[in-house]
Enzyme design. Structure first.
Site, PDB file in Angstrom:
ATOM      1  N   GLU A   1      -5.174  -4.939   6.370  1.00  0.00           N
ATOM      2  CA  GLU A   1      -6.746  -5.519   6.557  1.00  0.00           C
ATOM      3  C   GLU A   1      -7.507  -6.702   7.762  1.00  0.00           C
ATOM      4  O   GLU A   1      -8.278  -7.033   6.788  1.00  0.00           O
ATOM      5  CB  GLU A   1      -7.861  -4.316   5.765  1.00  0.00           C
ATOM      6  CG  GLU A   1      -8.021  -3.472   4.927  1.00  0.00           C
ATOM      7  CD  GLU A   1      -8.981  -3.463   3.067  1.00  0.00           C
ATOM      8  OE1 GLU A   1      -9.825  -4.320   3.423  1.00  0.00           O
ATOM      9  OE2 GLU A   1      -8.631  -2.462   3.368  1.00  0.00           O
TER      10      GLU A   1
ATOM     11  N   GLU B   1      -5.188   4.247   1.937  1.00  0.00           N
ATOM     12  CA  GLU B   1      -5.814   3.434   0.908  1.00  0.00           C
ATOM     13  C   GLU B   1      -7.606   4.695   1.052  1.00  0.00           C
ATOM     14  O   GLU B   1      -7.778   5.009   2.374  1.00  0.00           O
ATOM     15  CB  GLU B   1      -6.326   2.310   1.498  1.00  0.00           C
ATOM     16  CG  GLU B   1      -5.719   1.805   1.085  1.00  0.00           C
ATOM     17  CD  GLU B   1      -5.747  -0.224   0.856  1.00  0.00           C
ATOM     18  OE1 GLU B   1      -7.251  -0.316   0.400  1.00  0.00           O
ATOM     19  OE2 GLU B   1      -5.336  -0.935   1.019  1.00  0.00           O
TER      20      GLU B   1
HETATM   21  C1  BG6 Z   1      -9.026  -2.760  -0.442  1.00  0.00           C
HETATM   22  C2  BG6 Z   1      -7.665  -3.005  -0.055  1.00  0.00           C
HETATM   23  O1  BG6 Z   1      -9.751  -3.657   0.636  1.00  0.00           O
HETATM   24  O2  BG6 Z   1      -9.427  -2.481  -0.779  1.00  0.00           O
HETATM   25  C3  BG6 Z   1      -7.045  -3.143  -1.236  1.00  0.00           C
HETATM   26  O3  BG6 Z   1      -6.215  -3.205   0.952  1.00  0.00           O
HETATM   27  C4  BG6 Z   1      -8.707  -2.826  -2.919  1.00  0.00           C
HETATM   28  O4  BG6 Z   1      -6.726  -4.765  -1.535  1.00  0.00           O
HETATM   29  C5  BG6 Z   1      -9.486  -2.227  -1.976  1.00  0.00           C
HETATM   30  O5  BG6 Z   1      -8.266  -3.138  -3.497  1.00  0.00           O
HETATM   31  C6  BG6 Z   1     -10.009  -1.534  -2.722  1.00  0.00           C
HETATM   32  O6  BG6 Z   1     -11.049  -2.671  -3.449  1.00  0.00           O
HETATM   33  P1  BG6 Z   1     -11.320  -3.215  -4.205  1.00  0.00           P
HETATM   34  O7  BG6 Z   1     -12.887  -4.451  -3.504  1.00  0.00           O
HETATM   35  O8  BG6 Z   1     -12.419  -2.264  -5.038  1.00  0.00           O
HETATM   36  O9  BG6 Z   1     -10.243  -3.535  -5.451  1.00  0.00           O
END
Ligand code: BG6
Length: 489
Positions: A184, A388
């Protein structure tokens, strides 16, 4: 309707700093994530020392740094990977914690204990029938590189990074085929310190380590682009079978104009550029776009890449585009269009009926995933990899030691349906990795309470908990989804 391809990579994704723990074990030293409670923090554990004129680690005794222990994956990865295997994962994404390999970052020789840990981890992933997908840098810049040199602002950084990447590429070249450079990285503009390893060593404001100048920000940007292209080149030299991708937080692509006011249309488009494409265009197309040069001009930044660096960037574009997608957002000129970890927060979209529970309240928009895939596919003509997607919920075990998380199943079901449609539309999709298959520490807020997992982990915001693992209902549902290659939704 099209089926998912036979070799589609179903699985899950995590990052070292959010689950390994063992933050000072086997030679590892702190990285930037170790001194914050979530990347959204406004108060990192860094203090300016006026004697030696440097930032130094200064943790807050009143805070619980959950990432220091994580969910103890460092010691429990074998049993955790068995659970992933049981679900039938084809692919498991994690990151290498740079400071395990080069604890300070500027050593000449890597730390053998750190290398050995990932040898064992990757062997285990492969033994369990999964393809490892490895992120080289996921909010894990060694702290010393930042306090001593300013991280990516420094032109020395490329050399340190090259030592690290060389060491891990050589060591794991026969185990790992799929790589990602910077997680990211497009979040640099809004969270330069944690997302992109940028710290001012000549700060104007000695009270706030998060403050960096535009000059410093853009200098780091240029260095990171060179580092990315170098990685692609080096990786392909070491093993021509390597697939090396960029990774963008791509909820920002699904930032819709709030209405048909031309100012909102233009604003939403600009936002896609300044939140995402400004990194993706150089990494995927090998160009420094005109709108980036315009941003430089507006910010008073004057830079010219050397001819060699421009050629490096041009000749070494990534093999695939990896993305995270959680939510969509709207753009409207009459409000502040702020960011959070999940995407853009603007005016509420009246067409979206559901959102994740408070306090996170991320709007749920499965069609946004199809839209995002199409935009990226049309722009870059590259295979896409969803590395993700997921939903964080506040959950607890019931009397049967499980969690009835049908809401999570519904979230995935609807997103996977839209992904199928994106394939129908003509997008090439390599795989789908659910974010956080085990409950891990949240990147944004540094808490355990925001749970993404198919597996419940007994750990709480105050640091208590036995760390026991329990399967949630979605564990069995995701297993069936994979078994049926996406048919059994
Ligand atoms: C992304 C990241 O921003 O989203 C992860 O690559 C992160 O590291 C995921 O955990 C979800 O975000 P959050 O803040 O809910 O953990």
């Amino acid at each position: 309707m099209t089926r998912f391809p036979k070799n589609f990579l179903w699985g899950g994704a995590v990052a070292a700093n959010q689950l390994e723990g063992a933050w000072l074990e086997d030679g590892k030293k702190p990285n930037i994530s170790d001194v914050v409670v979530g990347i959204n923090t406004k108060t990192p554990g860094l203090k300016w020392n006026d004697n030696n004129k440097k930032w130094e680690m200064s943790l807050d005794e009143d805070k619980v740094y959950l990432s220091h222990e994580g969910i103890d994956f460092y010691h429990r990865y074998k049993e955790d990977l068995k659970l992933m295997k049981e679900m039938g994962f084809k692919c498991f994404r994690t990151s290498i914690s740079w400071a395990r390999i080069f604890p300070d970052g500027d050593e000449e020789k890597p730390n053998e204990a750190g290398l050995r840990f990932y040898d064992d981890l990757f062997d285990e992933i492969i033994k369990d029938g999964m393809e490892p997908l490895v992120t080289l840098s996921h909010y894990e810049t060694p702290l010393h590189l930042m306090t001593e040199y300013g991280g990516w602002i420094s032109d020395k950084m490329l050399g340190f990074y090259q030592n690290y990447v060389n060491a891990v590429f050589e060591r794991y070249k026969n185990k790992v085929r799929y790589w990602l450079t910077f997680n990211e990285i497009n979040n640099m503009y809004r969270r330069p310190t944690i997302s992109a390893g940028i710290l001012s060593v000549t700060p104007k404001n000695k009270e706030n380590p998060l403050e960096v100048s535009k000059e410093e920000l853009w200098t780091a940007y240029c260095h990171i682009l060179v580092a990315n292209a170098w990685t692609v080149k080096k990786g392909h030299e070491i093993n021509p079978d390597f697939k090396i991708g960029c990774m963008m937080a791509s909820s920002s692509v699904a930032t819709y104009p709030y209405d048909c006011n031309p100012e909102n249309i233009m604003g939403a488009y600009q936002l896609q550029r300044t939140a995402n494409f400004y990194f993706a265009d150089p990494m995927c197309l090998g160009i420094i776009p005109g709108y980036v040069r315009k941003m430089w001009k507006d910010d008073g930044f004057d830079y010219s890449f050397s001819k060699e660096d421009l050629k490096l960037i041009k000749d070494n574009t990534v093999d695939y585009f990896a993305l995270s997608y959680y939510r969509s957002g709207t753009y409207s000129i009459d409000v502040e269009n702020a960011f959070d970890t999940g995407g853009i927060k603007g005016k509420k979209n009246p067409y979206l009926k559901e959102e994740s529970p408070k306090p996170w309240s991320w709007p749920i928009d499965p069609v946004g995933l199809r839209y995002t895939c199409n935009v990226l596919s049309d722009r870059y003509h590259l295979p896409l990899f969803i590395v993700e997607n997921g939903i964080g919920l506040d959950e607890s075990l019931n009397e049967n030691d499980t969690v009835e998380d049908s809401f999570r199943e519904k979230y995935i079901r609807e997103h996977v349906r839209q992904l199928k449609l994106a394939i129908d539309d003509g997008c090439e999709i390599m795989g789908y990795l659910y974010w956080g298959p085990l409950d891990i520490v949240s990147a944004g807020t540094g808490e355990m309470k925001k749970r993404y997992g198919f597996v419940y982990v007994d750990r709480y915001n105050d640091g208590s908990g036995s760390l026991a693992r329990n399967k949630k209902k979605s564990f069995y549902w995701y297993k069936k989804l994979i078994e049926s290659n996406g048919k059994d939704l």
